[in-house]
Design a protein around this motif. Sequence first.
Motif, PDB file in Angstrom:
ATOM      1  N   LEU A  46       0.799  -1.222   0.000  1.00 30.88           N
ATOM      2  CA  LEU A  46       0.000   0.000   0.000  1.00 30.88           C
ATOM      3  C   LEU A  46       0.831   1.272   0.000  1.00 30.88           C
ATOM      4  O   LEU A  46       0.385   2.303  -0.519  1.00 30.88           O
ATOM      5  N   VAL A  47       2.029   1.223   0.576  1.00 27.79           N
ATOM      6  CA  VAL A  47       2.824   2.452   0.700  1.00 27.79           C
ATOM      7  C   VAL A  47       3.821   2.560  -0.444  1.00 27.79           C
ATOM      8  O   VAL A  47       4.262   1.551  -1.012  1.00 27.79           O
ATOM      9  N   ASP A  48       4.162   3.784  -0.760  1.00 24.84           N
ATOM     10  CA  ASP A  48       5.137   4.059  -1.815  1.00 24.84           C
ATOM     11  C   ASP A  48       6.323   4.785  -1.194  1.00 24.84           C
ATOM     12  O   ASP A  48       6.387   6.018  -1.173  1.00 24.84           O
ATOM     13  N   VAL A  49       7.244   4.011  -0.639  1.00 25.35           N
ATOM     14  CA  VAL A  49       8.422   4.581   0.010  1.00 25.35           C
ATOM     15  C   VAL A  49       9.659   3.822  -0.454  1.00 25.35           C
ATOM     16  O   VAL A  49       9.567   2.776  -1.098  1.00 25.35           O
ATOM     17  N   GLU A  50      10.808   4.361  -0.102  1.00 24.97           N
ATOM     18  CA  GLU A  50      12.059   3.747  -0.533  1.00 24.97           C
ATOM     19  C   GLU A  50      12.334   2.461   0.245  1.00 24.97           C
ATOM     20  O   GLU A  50      11.816   2.244   1.343  1.00 24.97           O
ATOM     21  N   LEU A  51      13.197   1.629  -0.339  1.00 24.75           N
ATOM     22  CA  LEU A  51      13.502   0.325   0.249  1.00 24.75           C
ATOM     23  C   LEU A  51      14.052   0.429   1.674  1.00 24.75           C
ATOM     24  O   LEU A  51      13.637  -0.357   2.540  1.00 24.75           O
ATOM     25  N   VAL A  96      12.619  -1.612   4.915  1.00 22.92           N
ATOM     26  CA  VAL A  96      13.464  -2.482   5.742  1.00 22.92           C
ATOM     27  C   VAL A  96      13.369  -2.079   7.207  1.00 22.92           C
ATOM     28  O   VAL A  96      13.235  -2.932   8.108  1.00 22.92           O
ATOM     29  N   ALA A  97      13.423  -0.772   7.470  1.00 20.05           N
ATOM     30  CA  ALA A  97      13.317  -0.288   8.853  1.00 20.05           C
ATOM     31  C   ALA A  97      11.955  -0.631   9.443  1.00 20.05           C
ATOM     32  O   ALA A  97      11.855  -1.032  10.616  1.00 20.05           O
ATOM     33  N   ALA A  98      10.904  -0.499   8.627  1.00 16.30           N
ATOM     34  CA  ALA A  98       9.558  -0.822   9.106  1.00 16.30           C
ATOM     35  C   ALA A  98       9.449  -2.297   9.476  1.00 16.30           C
ATOM     36  O   ALA A  98       8.946  -2.651  10.549  1.00 16.30           O
ATOM     37  N   GLY A  99       9.938  -3.163   8.599  1.00 19.67           N
ATOM     38  CA  GLY A  99       9.889  -4.589   8.875  1.00 19.67           C
ATOM     39  C   GLY A  99      10.722  -4.966  10.088  1.00 19.67           C
ATOM     40  O   GLY A  99      10.299  -5.778  10.914  1.00 19.67           O
ATOM     41  N   ALA A 100      11.896  -4.349  10.218  1.00 16.08           N
ATOM     42  CA  ALA A 100      12.779  -4.660  11.341  1.00 16.08           C
ATOM     43  C   ALA A 100      12.146  -4.254  12.669  1.00 16.08           C
ATOM     44  O   ALA A 100      12.221  -4.988  13.663  1.00 16.08           O
ATOM     45  N   VAL A 106       7.550   4.858   8.072  1.00 15.50           N
ATOM     46  CA  VAL A 106       6.808   5.335   6.906  1.00 15.50           C
ATOM     47  C   VAL A 106       6.392   6.791   7.084  1.00 15.50           C
ATOM     48  O   VAL A 106       6.487   7.603   6.162  1.00 15.50           O
ATOM     49  N   GLY A 107       5.932   7.127   8.286  1.00 16.20           N
ATOM     50  CA  GLY A 107       5.493   8.499   8.537  1.00 16.20           C
ATOM     51  C   GLY A 107       6.605   9.438   8.925  1.00 16.20           C
ATOM     52  O   GLY A 107       6.543  10.635   8.618  1.00 16.20           O
ATOM     53  N   LEU A 108       7.630   8.921   9.596  1.00 14.31           N
ATOM     54  CA  LEU A 108       8.705   9.778  10.092  1.00 14.31           C
ATOM     55  C   LEU A 108       9.752  10.095   9.037  1.00 14.31           C
ATOM     56  O   LEU A 108      10.440  11.110   9.138  1.00 14.31           O
ATOM     57  N   ALA A 109       9.894   9.228   8.035  1.00 12.94           N
ATOM     58  CA  ALA A 109      10.935   9.445   7.019  1.00 12.94           C
ATOM     59  C   ALA A 109      10.822  10.810   6.340  1.00 12.94           C
ATOM     60  O   ALA A 109      11.820  11.543   6.242  1.00 12.94           O
ATOM     61  N   PRO A 110       9.628  11.230   5.869  1.00 12.85           N
ATOM     62  CA  PRO A 110       9.538  12.563   5.255  1.00 12.85           C
ATOM     63  C   PRO A 110       9.804  13.696   6.241  1.00 12.85           C
ATOM     64  O   PRO A 110      10.366  14.729   5.879  1.00 12.85           O
ATOM     65  N   VAL A 111       9.394  13.500   7.510  1.00  7.69           N
ATOM     66  CA  VAL A 111       9.582  14.532   8.524  1.00  7.69           C
ATOM     67  C   VAL A 111      11.064  14.696   8.855  1.00  7.69           C
ATOM     68  O   VAL A 111      11.597  15.808   8.881  1.00  7.69           O
TER      69      VAL A 111
END
Length: 255
Positions: free
Chosen positions: A34-39, A43-47, A91-96
Motif C-alpha cells: 500500500l505504501v510508496d516509500v524507498e527500500l 526495511v526499517a519498518a519490517g525490522a 513510513v510516517g517519520l521518514a519525510p519529517v
Amino acid sequence: MPLPRSTCPRPSARRDGVLAFVALGGALAVLFLLVDVELPVLVAAGALGLAVVGAVVRSAVRRRDEPYGPADRVTVGRSVLVALAAALLPVGLAPVLGQDADRPVDTWCWAVFAVALPAWLLDGVDGWVARRTGTATRAGARFDQEVDAALLIVLSLAAAARLGLPGAWWVLAIGALRYLFLLGQRVRPAWRRALPFSSYRRVVAGIQGGVLLGALVPLIPLPLAVTATVIALVLLLGSFGRDVLWLERAGRDLS
C-alpha cells in the motif's frame, strides 16, 4: 469456575509465537503493497515490527517461573498490533526527518490510530481474562506492562511527529519515563522495592495512551492536542515523582 493452570505452557507459547509472526508477516505484506516509500524505509519498518514481536515471543517462550496462560495469549495477540504500529513509524517519520514535510500526512496519523486503538483498548482484556480464569501471575502482569510500555513509546513518537518535530521532542518523555525508571533501579537499589497499589498511578498510566491517541487524530486542533499532552505528561511526572519519594523514604526507614 476458574480453569486449572497449565503445568506445561511452553508449547502453547511457541504456537502462539508462530501465529503472531505469521499475522505480522501478513500485515507487513499488505503495508508494503500500500505504501510508496524507498527500500530502506521498508526495511526499517519490517525490522521494527519483527523486533517488537520477537521480544514479546522470546519473553513468553523463555518463561520458567510461572505458567503461560490465556491472558498471556491475549497479550501476545495485542503485541502484533503494537508491532504493526511500530512498523508504521518509519513510513510516517521518514519525510519529517528528511525535512520533506513539517508533519506526517493525515492518512498516516489515521493508520497509526486505527492500529493502536484496539491495542490500547485490549489492555484491560488480558487482566480480565486472567482474573476470570484464575490464571493471574506476576510474570503475566510484567509481560502485560512491557507491551504497554512498547505501545507508549510508539504512540509518543507518532504524537510527537504530528505535533511537530523537533519542537515536540518533550512528548517522547511519556514513553521514556518507564525505561528511565528501570535504569534508575540499577543505580538506586531502593527503587527495586515493590510499590504499594495506587489507584492514582493506575489512572494516570491509563490516561497516557488515550491522550496520545487523541493527539494523533487529525480532526483535533493542534493547540488542543498539545494542551492535553502537556497535562498528561505533568500527571505522569507527578506519579513517578510520588513513587520515587515513597521508595526513597521506605529505603531510609529500613537503613
